[in-house]
Design a protein around this motif. Sequence first.
Motif, short mmCIF file in Angstrom:
data_model
loop_
_atom_site.label_atom_id
_atom_site.label_comp_id
_atom_site.label_asym_id
_atom_site.label_seq_id
_atom_site.Cartn_x
_atom_site.Cartn_y
_atom_site.Cartn_z
N SER B 59 0.85 -1.20 0.00
CA SER B 59 0.00 0.00 0.00
C SER B 59 0.88 1.25 0.00
O SER B 59 1.87 1.31 0.74
N VAL B 92 -3.34 3.89 -1.36
CA VAL B 92 -3.70 2.98 -2.46
C VAL B 92 -3.13 1.60 -2.21
O VAL B 92 -1.92 1.47 -1.99
N ASN B 93 -3.95 0.58 -2.26
CA ASN B 93 -3.44 -0.78 -2.19
C ASN B 93 -3.30 -1.33 -3.60
O ASN B 93 -4.20 -1.16 -4.43
N LEU B 94 -2.16 -1.95 -3.86
CA LEU B 94 -1.90 -2.55 -5.17
C LEU B 94 -2.17 -4.05 -5.10
O LEU B 94 -1.86 -4.69 -4.10
N GLN B 160 -11.95 1.03 -7.18
CA GLN B 160 -10.95 0.17 -7.84
C GLN B 160 -10.69 0.72 -9.25
O GLN B 160 -11.64 1.05 -9.97
N GLY B 168 -5.47 -0.88 -8.54
CA GLY B 168 -5.26 -0.09 -7.33
C GLY B 168 -6.62 0.12 -6.68
O GLY B 168 -7.65 0.19 -7.37
N TYR B 170 -8.46 2.45 -3.50
CA TYR B 170 -8.34 3.42 -2.41
C TYR B 170 -9.73 3.85 -1.98
O TYR B 170 -10.69 3.80 -2.74
N ASP B 184 -6.89 9.32 -9.83
CA ASP B 184 -6.41 8.15 -10.58
C ASP B 184 -5.21 8.54 -11.44
O ASP B 184 -4.19 7.83 -11.48
#
Lengths: 191, 197
Positions: B59, B92-94, B160, B168, B170, B184
């Motif tokens: 993240s 942001v989580n990848l 998403q 990603g 968030y 984005d």
Amino acid sequence: MTSGDLAITAQERTNVLNGNLEAFWRSRLSKKDPVARIGYALWVTDTTKLKHVIQSGDTHFWNNKGFAYWEFMARSTVVNLATGLERGGFRGTFSQMRAKIKDVGIEVANQHISFVTHDYDNGNIGEIKGLLSLKQMADYHHIAFKLFNIPNHFYGGTWLNNVPDEAEFTLYGELYCHDCDSAVGYKGANQ
Amino acid sequence: MNQLIIFTPLLLIAACSPSTSTIKWDKYCLPKAYLTPASLSTAPSNDSNFDKNTGYGPSIFFEGKELHKHISSFKVTSPSHSTGNIYHHIQVNLSNNKIIKHVLNIEDLRHSDMENIKFEDQSPYHWVAYDKAGSDYLYWGDCMLDGHGETDPSYRCTHQFNIGDTVGTYTIKDENILLHQKIDEFILNKLNTWQCK
């Protein structure tokens, strides 16, 4: 490990919307959501309920720790949270601080809802739908606490053993167990 | 000679630091300074009550102030429900795993305050958001009420978006939700600068 479906229910959502964190975490506890252990300990209004649910519950789920441990964790969390808020610049009266801590609690619950919902829907994170990993829990605490300008090392999420080690402190900071390294207040397992 | 003794260690440190200041994930060399502490941790856990972390990527945390520099209308603070302010950031989580959802009933879709984004209610308290792309509706995210009381309209969405072959995710509160496209773009541009060489 968990009991049944971990999906967030409409009732759980209304509990948080109405500020009833005790009811929210009690519901999560009934599903053996592990985050609910500290969540319920923090927000239960009568500690005899906490004692009962621990003593009648699954000892593995409670990490083989007794009431004294979880009650101590909850009390030290509140103190550390107040300190973290002050370090982040919050100034207020005692009742304003209490209200602010409640706001943090509601934000943490909202983040828990978001993360559990995402995990449940994704299906490819971890092994169980709706069950979070420790990293997920730590991540949502991070963003929740940043909302209140609480410094990094005060955020929570822990997988403490009897006494947290260096790695745990590095990751999870001082929030959930500020004085754990001194073992003050910790009376040992099954108490 | 003394200057050489002083400068040589400095040169060695400078040569080593780029590789130790980033973590490689997919094709990106992510600066550690931007990663959440959980993303940096390798500490093992003995609490088997939690799930495994498989499928959950790193993240990245973007301070509100940095977002505001690039998106001037991004609100860095807003009034708190109690006293003082709350501070808006984007984390942001990848992941290589994507959520796929489909509209259940097109006639149930309602407008949102975001252009092209439609909402499909799941309950009075949460709804799924779709991006209308031509005749298709693509999953955009999940939204929920997050105010104080069931009649408070404040809400947040977990959005998403595609980052090449990865995604990603968030969470964004309604104060800044109209900026989702710009956010984005900001994240994509940032990640582009972090592609490993």
